[in-house]
Design an enzyme around this catalytic site. Structure first.
Site, PDB file in Angstrom:
ATOM      1  N   ARG A   1       0.839  -1.217   0.000  1.00 34.00           N
ATOM      2  CA  ARG A   1       0.000   0.000   0.000  1.00 34.00           C
ATOM      3  C   ARG A   1       0.871   1.264   0.000  1.00 34.00           C
ATOM      4  O   ARG A   1       0.569   2.244   0.691  1.00 34.00           O
ATOM      5  CB  ARG A   1      -0.920   0.047   1.222  1.00 34.00           C
ATOM      6  CG  ARG A   1      -2.007  -0.978   1.247  1.00 34.00           C
ATOM      7  CD  ARG A   1      -3.021  -0.763   0.128  1.00 34.00           C
ATOM      8  NE  ARG A   1      -4.189  -1.603   0.307  1.00 34.00           N
ATOM      9  CZ  ARG A   1      -4.227  -2.902  -0.003  1.00 34.00           C
ATOM     10  NH1 ARG A   1      -3.186  -3.478  -0.550  1.00 34.00           N
ATOM     11  NH2 ARG A   1      -5.331  -3.600   0.200  1.00 34.00           N
TER      12      ARG A   1
ATOM     13  N   GLU B   1      -4.722   3.990   6.477  1.00 41.17           N
ATOM     14  CA  GLU B   1      -4.451   3.659   5.074  1.00 41.17           C
ATOM     15  C   GLU B   1      -4.867   4.755   4.089  1.00 41.17           C
ATOM     16  O   GLU B   1      -4.085   5.093   3.202  1.00 41.17           O
ATOM     17  CB  GLU B   1      -5.126   2.329   4.748  1.00 41.17           C
ATOM     18  CG  GLU B   1      -4.500   1.639   3.572  1.00 41.17           C
ATOM     19  CD  GLU B   1      -5.474   1.370   2.468  1.00 41.17           C
ATOM     20  OE1 GLU B   1      -5.036   0.925   1.422  1.00 41.17           O
ATOM     21  OE2 GLU B   1      -6.679   1.642   2.637  1.00 41.17           O
TER      22      GLU B   1
ATOM     23  N   SER C   1     -10.612  -0.489   3.621  1.00 37.91           N
ATOM     24  CA  SER C   1      -9.783  -0.689   4.816  1.00 37.91           C
ATOM     25  C   SER C   1      -9.303   0.668   5.330  1.00 37.91           C
ATOM     26  O   SER C   1      -8.746   1.448   4.571  1.00 37.91           O
ATOM     27  CB  SER C   1      -8.542  -1.516   4.484  1.00 37.91           C
ATOM     28  OG  SER C   1      -8.900  -2.775   4.016  1.00 37.91           O
TER      29      SER C   1
HETATM   30  N1  EPU Z   1     -10.857 -10.536  10.563  1.00 40.71           N
HETATM   31  C1  EPU Z   1     -11.364 -10.427  11.818  1.00 40.71           C
HETATM   32  N2  EPU Z   1     -12.494  -9.665  12.017  1.00 40.71           N
HETATM   33  C2  EPU Z   1     -13.091  -9.014  10.996  1.00 40.71           C
HETATM   34  C3  EPU Z   1     -12.579  -9.135   9.697  1.00 40.71           C
HETATM   35  C4  EPU Z   1     -11.439  -9.900   9.487  1.00 40.71           C
HETATM   36  O1  EPU Z   1     -10.844 -11.022  12.764  1.00 40.71           O
HETATM   37  O2  EPU Z   1     -14.079  -8.304  11.256  1.00 40.71           O
HETATM   38  C5  EPU Z   1      -9.632 -11.317  10.383  1.00 40.71           C
HETATM   39  C6  EPU Z   1      -9.868 -12.739   9.973  1.00 40.71           C
HETATM   40  O3  EPU Z   1      -8.886 -13.540  10.595  1.00 40.71           O
HETATM   41  C7  EPU Z   1      -9.610 -12.719   8.469  1.00 40.71           C
HETATM   42  C8  EPU Z   1      -8.502 -11.692   8.389  1.00 40.71           C
HETATM   43  O4  EPU Z   1      -8.846 -10.715   9.364  1.00 40.71           O
HETATM   44  O5  EPU Z   1      -9.205 -13.952   7.988  1.00 40.71           O
HETATM   45  C9  EPU Z   1      -8.299 -11.044   7.049  1.00 40.71           C
HETATM   46  O6  EPU Z   1      -9.514 -10.440   6.606  1.00 40.71           O
HETATM   47  P1  EPU Z   1      -9.746 -10.116   5.059  1.00 40.71           P
HETATM   48  O7  EPU Z   1      -9.490 -11.348   4.224  1.00 40.71           O
HETATM   49  O8  EPU Z   1     -11.066  -9.458   4.918  1.00 40.71           O
HETATM   50  O9  EPU Z   1      -8.569  -9.138   4.679  1.00 40.71           O
HETATM   51  P2  EPU Z   1      -7.968  -7.829   5.393  1.00 40.71           P
HETATM   52  O10 EPU Z   1      -6.585  -8.177   5.820  1.00 40.71           O
HETATM   53  O11 EPU Z   1      -8.879  -7.278   6.413  1.00 40.71           O
HETATM   54  C10 EPU Z   1      -6.861  -6.946   3.188  1.00 40.71           C
HETATM   55  C11 EPU Z   1      -6.820  -5.642   2.437  1.00 40.71           C
HETATM   56  C12 EPU Z   1      -8.120  -5.440   1.663  1.00 40.71           C
HETATM   57  C13 EPU Z   1      -8.267  -6.609   0.688  1.00 40.71           C
HETATM   58  C14 EPU Z   1      -8.273  -7.920   1.483  1.00 40.71           C
HETATM   59  C15 EPU Z   1      -8.296  -9.132   0.582  1.00 40.71           C
HETATM   60  C16 EPU Z   1      -5.386  -4.135   3.683  1.00 40.71           C
HETATM   61  C17 EPU Z   1      -5.304  -2.931   4.559  1.00 40.71           C
HETATM   62  N3  EPU Z   1      -6.614  -4.532   3.346  1.00 40.71           N
HETATM   63  O12 EPU Z   1      -7.910  -6.814   4.149  1.00 40.71           O
HETATM   64  O13 EPU Z   1      -8.020  -4.228   0.928  1.00 40.71           O
HETATM   65  O14 EPU Z   1      -9.460  -6.492  -0.074  1.00 40.71           O
HETATM   66  O15 EPU Z   1      -7.072  -8.019   2.289  1.00 40.71           O
HETATM   67  O16 EPU Z   1      -7.032  -9.312   0.028  1.00 40.71           O
HETATM   68  O17 EPU Z   1      -4.348  -4.686   3.311  1.00 40.71           O
HETATM   69  C18 EPU Z   1      -8.530  -1.903   0.994  1.00 40.71           C
HETATM   70  O18 EPU Z   1      -7.319  -1.692   0.876  1.00 40.71           O
HETATM   71  O19 EPU Z   1      -9.358  -0.942   1.079  1.00 40.71           O
HETATM   72  C19 EPU Z   1      -9.022  -3.270   1.060  1.00 40.71           C
HETATM   73  C20 EPU Z   1     -10.309  -3.550   1.223  1.00 40.71           C
END
Ligand code: EPU
Length: 344
Positions: free
Chosen positions: A166, A336, A240
């Site tokens: 990012r 972010e 995010s």
């Molecule tokens: N989780 C929780 N609680 C929640 C949501 C998620 O505990 O309410 C935990 C779970 O363990 C889950 C993990 O977080 O497995 C990861 O969640 P998710 O797959 O939704 O991914 P993220 O790490 O929250 C990142 C990116 C997203 C991108 C997704 C999918 C960043 C800051 N965000 O989110 O990007 O779509 O991975 O690859 O790196 C964005 O940048 O705006 C964005 C949405």
């Protein structure tokens, strides 16, 4: 090109935050953009570039000239070698998701995991958009940008962009100095789907990568995003709100000893990225409400404007979360989206 004074930006940011541009113009061609930049130079106005407004927190009014990019055009160039690589160049004002869908429809593969990311093509390299195991930098070839101070067009190679998680030179050393006008990516005629990201693999459970085509992967990514992430038209948000923190293996193991459920994704350089959403969720913030804003019920990493809050109120909530996470876990979360404007 029409420069207007004192323009509301509320409808131009997906968090629907209030704020006004001192001066504003919408440019549909690169000539209009150059004209806007030279006006700003002549009047000594600072310039702020607005794309889709989907990764922006408006802290208040923006002094100087706000330029909204609305250029369009997509070009395909077959490479004259046997690599089966195709270069696609899109104007900065093209909608990112529509660009992805266009390349897929034209049987050029490689962007499917980045489906449905909001915003415009020109903003994609600024924060090196990424999702489901892929980052723009994995497909990026080059971009063209205008230097705000001179109006000169400058070509940036992939190494010039200094991409990180990012992150890019446009958020660091070159912040505020350039306007991206077009982006070129290298795609392939050969499908090579990557569904290793756990949520994507789970959504496609039972399917082997060989049996899937990129359109099916794109459709699965769209389904996951629609389920997990709120539609800004219904619940104003900027995706995010915090970056996922990256820890050394040692730091991660120490934390994991205390929190055995702690998820972590090993990175190629040996560090471990952990989901900020998990930390915020564990701390009990999910679904929290107050002062016209809150934390989304379905995803702890998404802050929403639930009742006409101001940018200051939203940043206050973000600040409270940062302090709490640091006290509980010793981890400093970083915001972010880009913060524009100053409080009125
Ligand atoms: N989780 C929780 N609680 C929640 C949501 C998620 O505990 O309410 C935990 C779970 O363990 C889950 C993990 O977080 O497995 C990861 O969640 P998710 O797959 O939704 O991914 P993220 O790490 O929250 C990142 C990116 C997203 C991108 C997704 C999918 C960043 C800051 N965000 O989110 O990007 O779509 O991975 O690859 O790196 C964005 O940048 O705006 C964005 C949405």
């Amino acid at each position: 090109m029409n420069i207007k004074a004192n323009v509301s930006l509320l409808a131009l940011n997906t968090l629907a935050l209030p704020g006004r541009a001192e001066f504003f113009c919408r440019v549909s061609t690169n000539d209009e953009l150059a004209e806007g930049l030279s006006y700003a130079r002549a009047e000594q106005l600072p310039v702020t570039i607005l794309g889709g407004g989907s990764n922006v927190v408006l802290a208040g009014d923006i002094a100087g000239l706000v330029v909204q990019i609305a250029t369009c055009g997509i070009e395909r160039r077959q490479q004259n070698d046997d690599s089966q690589r195709i270069h696609w160049t899109a104007a900065a004002g093209e909608n990112w998701h529509q660009f992805v869908q266009h390349t897929l429809a034209e049987k050029s593969y490689g962007l499917e995991n980045l489906s449905l990311i909001p915003g415009l093509v020109g903003a994609a390299p600024i924060q090196n958009i990424g999702a489901y195991g892929l980052e723009l930098s994995d497909r990026f070839v080059s971009l063209v940008a205008l230097e705000i101070a001179t109006g000169n067009a400058v070509n940036f190679s992939k190494s010039d962009c200094k991409f990180g998680y990012r992150d890019s030179v446009f958020k660091q050393g070159a912040a505020g100095q350039f306007v991206v006008t077009s982006v070129t990516v290298a795609l392939s005629e050969r499908a090579n789907v990557d569904i290793r990201y756990p949520a994507l693999a789970a959504a496609l459970a039972g399917e082997s990568p060989e049996a899937l085509n990129p359109q099916q992967v794109s459709a699965a990514v769209c389904r996951i995003r629609q389920q997990k992430l709120p539609d800004p038209a219904v619940q104003p948000n900027a995706g995010s709100f915090f970056k996922n923190p990256v820890l050394s293996n040692e730091q991660w193991q120490q934390l994991q000893a205390e929190y055995p459920q702690l998820p972590g994704y090993p990175q190629p350089d040996g560090t471990i990225k952990l989901p900020a959403a998990w930390l915020i969720d564990q701390a009990g913030w999910k679904g929290a409400e107050g002062q016209g804003c809150g934390v989304h019920r379905e995803h702890a990493l998404v802050l929403i404007n639930s009742g006409a809050c101001s940018g200051q109120q939203l940043l206050q909530l973000a600040g409270d979360i940062v302090v709490d996470i640091e006290q509980r876990f010793g981890i400093l979360l970083v915001i972010e989206p880009q913060v524009f404007g100053s409080p009125v």
